[in-house]
Design an enzyme around this catalytic site. Structure first.
Site, PDB file in Angstrom:
ATOM      1  N   GLY A   1       5.477  35.428  74.317  1.00  0.00           N
ATOM      2  CA  GLY A   1       4.655  35.334  75.518  1.00  0.00           C
ATOM      3  C   GLY A   1       5.308  34.319  76.427  1.00  0.00           C
TER       4      GLY A   1
ATOM      5  N   SER B   1      10.587  35.578  70.237  1.00  0.00           N
ATOM      6  CA  SER B   1      10.659  35.279  71.666  1.00  0.00           C
ATOM      7  C   SER B   1      10.229  33.831  71.926  1.00  0.00           C
ATOM      8  CB  SER B   1       9.815  36.284  72.447  1.00  0.00           C
ATOM      9  OG  SER B   1      10.010  36.162  73.828  1.00  0.00           O
ATOM     10  N   ALA B   2       9.066  33.603  72.530  1.00  0.00           N
ATOM     11  CA  ALA B   2       8.595  32.234  72.772  1.00  0.00           C
ATOM     12  C   ALA B   2       8.459  31.463  71.469  1.00  0.00           C
ATOM     13  CB  ALA B   2       7.266  32.260  73.516  1.00  0.00           C
TER      14      ALA B   2
ATOM     15  N   HIS C   1      16.206  37.527  73.996  1.00  0.00           N
ATOM     16  CA  HIS C   1      16.333  38.584  75.009  1.00  0.00           C
ATOM     17  C   HIS C   1      17.626  38.436  75.808  1.00  0.00           C
ATOM     18  CE1 HIS C   1      12.039  39.179  74.224  1.00  0.00           C
ATOM     19  NE2 HIS C   1      11.808  37.944  74.606  1.00  0.00           N
TER      20      HIS C   1
ATOM     21  N   GLU D   1      18.474  41.911  71.995  1.00  0.00           N
ATOM     22  CA  GLU D   1      17.343  42.618  71.406  1.00  0.00           C
ATOM     23  C   GLU D   1      17.778  43.306  70.116  1.00  0.00           C
ATOM     24  OE1 GLU D   1      15.372  41.008  72.920  1.00  0.00           O
ATOM     25  OE2 GLU D   1      14.076  42.377  74.052  1.00  0.00           O
TER      26      GLU D   1
END
Length: 240
Positions: A92, A125-126, A162, A197
């Site tokens: 997020g 991710s985050a 990413h 990715e």
């Protein structure tokens, strides 16, 4: 040092052509099986709807045989973390996530539990950004202001989830991801691992390995770059 450390740091939870977390199922199951994990404590603070986010993770992991509980539902966050078998910190907004972890005074506790007591940590991710030394190399907009960019420090370098290669034929004349990461390296003199990715970094004790279906790009502290193929031994980064 940190012989008990057990991390899986994903570039993302989604990969084109597969369902949520499906591309990392084998990696997750291997990680959880090694620690006999049956219940995962999910940290949903990177997105605003914590219940909805937790249910998304539950819908993905429950068919594989894992229970999922949301940290936000626990009356005592510190106790819940201390008693957890594994935690999954979802993606997020990285600034929102780190701000919330500092607000709840959980940064030092998570660091201690993971590095000293062997709590299994999964980040995406985050959640991967905050596992590193700082969040300077996130792609996110700073919609919240944490007290510092310094993060959990579960590994002594930065990651760029990413990661996207420059498009050689693009008409875009703004900065590329490479240029921005190179700028960080020029100022801070420390490496950044660009995770494309479908890739992730497994860290077990003092051993680190690249997993997934694509190469990762390392922006070295001296300003040069190196490509590493899947299954590459990246343990040297833990000595940065």
């Amino acid at each position: 040092m940190y012989a008990a450390r057990s991390l899986l740091l994903l570039s993302s939870s989604r990969l084109h052509g597969s369902n949520y977390l499906e591309h990392a199922r084998g990696q997750l199951e291997e990680l959880f099986r090694a620690k006999n994990v049956k219940t995962v404590l999910f940290v949903p603070y990177a997105l605003p709807d914590h219940d909805k986010y937790t249910q998304l993770v539950r819908d993905a992991l429950q068919p594989w045989g894992y229970n999922v509980e949301g940290l936000h539902t626990k009356p005592n966050h510190s106790l819940a973390l201390t008693e957890a078998q594994a935690i999954f910190v979802g993606g997020g907004n990285t600034f929102v996530l780190l701000s919330k972890l500092y607000e709840l005074q959980l940064v030092d506790l998570i660091r201690q539990l993971v590095l000293e007591r062997g709590l299994t940590y999964v980040g995406s991710s985050a959640g991967t950004n905050v596992a590193t030394r700082s969040i300077h190399t996130t792609n996110d907009m700073p919609v919240a202001q944490p007290p510092t960019f310094e993060a959990l420090g579960l590994v002594p370098f930065n990651i760029n989830p990413h990661y996207l290669d420059p498009e050689l034929n693009s008409q875009h004349k703004g900065e590329t991801r490479d240029e921005r990461l190179s700028e960080f390296v020029a100022y801070h003199k420390r490496p950044v691992l660009g995770l494309r990715e479908g890739t992730s970094l497994s860290v077990q004790g003092d051993q680190a390995k690249l997993l997934g279906c694509r190469n990762a790009k390392l922006f070295k502290a001296d300003g040069t770059t190196v490509e590493y193929e899947p299954e590459a031994d990246l343990s040297f980064l833990l000595k940065s």
